[in-house]
Enzyme design. Structure first.
Site, PDB file in Angstrom:
ATOM      1  N   ASP A  16       0.872  -1.174   0.000  1.00 26.88           N
ATOM      2  CA  ASP A  16       0.000   0.000   0.000  1.00 26.88           C
ATOM      3  C   ASP A  16       0.914   1.230   0.000  1.00 26.88           C
ATOM      4  O   ASP A  16       2.142   1.110  -0.147  1.00 26.88           O
ATOM      5  CB  ASP A  16      -1.000  -0.044   1.178  1.00 26.88           C
ATOM      6  CG  ASP A  16      -0.345   0.101   2.539  1.00 26.88           C
ATOM      7  OD1 ASP A  16       0.905   0.216   2.608  1.00 26.88           O
ATOM      8  OD2 ASP A  16      -1.069   0.105   3.550  1.00 26.88           O
ATOM      9  N   CYS A  73       3.219  -3.177   4.040  1.00 24.53           N
ATOM     10  CA  CYS A  73       2.315  -2.083   4.428  1.00 24.53           C
ATOM     11  C   CYS A  73       3.012  -1.347   5.572  1.00 24.53           C
ATOM     12  O   CYS A  73       4.224  -1.466   5.735  1.00 24.53           O
ATOM     13  CB  CYS A  73       0.920  -2.597   4.797  1.00 24.53           C
ATOM     14  SG  CYS A  73       0.832  -3.726   6.191  1.00 24.53           S
ATOM     15  N   THR A  75       2.836  -1.740   8.896  1.00 22.65           N
ATOM     16  CA  THR A  75       3.339  -2.671   9.915  1.00 22.65           C
ATOM     17  C   THR A  75       3.618  -4.071   9.375  1.00 22.65           C
ATOM     18  O   THR A  75       4.278  -4.868  10.050  1.00 22.65           O
ATOM     19  CB  THR A  75       2.286  -2.843  11.022  1.00 22.65           C
ATOM     20  OG1 THR A  75       1.080  -3.340  10.395  1.00 22.65           O
ATOM     21  CG2 THR A  75       1.998  -1.527  11.723  1.00 22.65           C
ATOM     22  N   HIS A 106      10.444 -23.837   8.517  1.00 18.01           N
ATOM     23  CA  HIS A 106       9.410 -24.560   9.261  1.00 18.01           C
ATOM     24  C   HIS A 106       8.006 -24.348   8.699  1.00 18.01           C
ATOM     25  O   HIS A 106       7.182 -25.248   8.774  1.00 18.01           O
ATOM     26  CB  HIS A 106       9.411 -24.119  10.730  1.00 18.01           C
ATOM     27  CG  HIS A 106      10.574 -24.665  11.505  1.00 18.01           C
ATOM     28  ND1 HIS A 106      10.669 -24.558  12.874  1.00 18.01           N
ATOM     29  CD2 HIS A 106      11.689 -25.318  11.099  1.00 18.01           C
ATOM     30  CE1 HIS A 106      11.798 -25.116  13.279  1.00 18.01           C
ATOM     31  NE2 HIS A 106      12.447 -25.584  12.221  1.00 18.01           N
ATOM     32  N   HIS A 141       7.326 -30.772   9.930  1.00 20.03           N
ATOM     33  CA  HIS A 141       6.748 -29.477   9.552  1.00 20.03           C
ATOM     34  C   HIS A 141       5.754 -29.633   8.396  1.00 20.03           C
ATOM     35  O   HIS A 141       4.778 -28.895   8.310  1.00 20.03           O
ATOM     36  CB  HIS A 141       7.859 -28.488   9.178  1.00 20.03           C
ATOM     37  CG  HIS A 141       8.854 -28.311  10.280  1.00 20.03           C
ATOM     38  ND1 HIS A 141       8.508 -27.758  11.496  1.00 20.03           N
ATOM     39  CD2 HIS A 141      10.157 -28.664  10.377  1.00 20.03           C
ATOM     40  CE1 HIS A 141       9.571 -27.764  12.284  1.00 20.03           C
ATOM     41  NE2 HIS A 141      10.578 -28.316  11.633  1.00 20.03           N
TER      42      HIS A 141
HETATM   43  C1  RB5 Z   1      -2.021   2.471   6.582  1.00 14.98           C
HETATM   44  O1  RB5 Z   1      -2.072   3.663   7.262  1.00 14.98           O
HETATM   45  C2  RB5 Z   1      -1.737   1.319   7.554  1.00 14.98           C
HETATM   46  O2  RB5 Z   1      -2.814   1.122   8.405  1.00 14.98           O
HETATM   47  C3  RB5 Z   1      -1.401   0.046   6.793  1.00 14.98           C
HETATM   48  O3  RB5 Z   1      -0.317   0.302   5.963  1.00 14.98           O
HETATM   49  C4  RB5 Z   1      -0.992  -1.167   7.587  1.00 14.98           C
HETATM   50  O4  RB5 Z   1      -0.001  -0.869   8.524  1.00 14.98           O
HETATM   51  C5  RB5 Z   1      -2.063  -2.012   8.121  1.00 14.98           C
HETATM   52  O5  RB5 Z   1      -1.815  -3.081   8.696  1.00 14.98           O
END
Ligand code: RB5
Length: 154
Positions: A16, A73, A75, A106, A141
């Site tokens: 994203d 993304c 996180t 694994h 596994h």
């Molecule tokens: C976008 O702001 C953020 O929420 C997205 O990139 C991500 O971290 C979601 O898990």
């Protein structure tokens, strides 16, 4: 599930807006290594929804056995949650070098997810290289992954 020893045939990348910069760094690194890559977007800083890109990458990876996916993304969490909704996707959220190795060894992950707002580019590159260099161990596994696969139909 048998050992996977062949080198990955192709890498599908997706992000994203929050993961775009790191996705492009990883993509450039993979290209420099001579790996076959496909960039499924996003290509701009405009705000987009991570499930759309998780779905694109996961569907390509599942349809193209031997390929791997890379999702970024903010996180890595949203991407891994969304990608794992696609039948046959095994997306692993990486948070250190050890998980980069174990995700393959694994869990036979076919997609890695990383957080563009959480990790430095050099770490991400190192984890990508570790993941690509590692082989699935099979054995116990494989049995566990067969059980995981059965959950998809439940
Ligand atoms: C976008 O702001 C953020 O929420 C997205 O990139 C991500 O971290 C979601 O898990």
């Amino acid at each position: 599930m048998s050992n996977v020893s062949a080198a990955p045939s192709r890498f599908y990348f997706g992000s994203d807006h929050a993961g775009r910069e790191l996705k492009e760094i990883l993509l450039a690194h993979a290209k420099n290594r001579g790996l076959a890559v496909e960039d499924l977007g996003t290509h701009t800083d405009a705000s987009v929804d991570y499930p759309d890109y998780a779905e694109k990458v996961a569907r390509e990876v599942v349809a193209d056995p031997g390929s791997l996916g890379v999702l970024v993304c903010g996180t890595g969490i949203g991407m891994s949650i969304a990608a794992n909704k696609i039948h046959g996707a095994r997306a692993a959220l990486l948070y250190n070098a050890s998980t980069a190795r174990l995700a393959r060894q694994h869990n036979n992950a076919n997609i890695i997810a990383m957080g563009g707002r959480e990790i430095a580019p050099d770490q991400a590159i190192t984890w990508f290289d570790i993941f690509v260099a590692t082989v699935f161990e099979g054995g116990r596994h494989g049995r566990r992954l067969e059980k995981v696969a059965r959950l998809e139909g439940s």
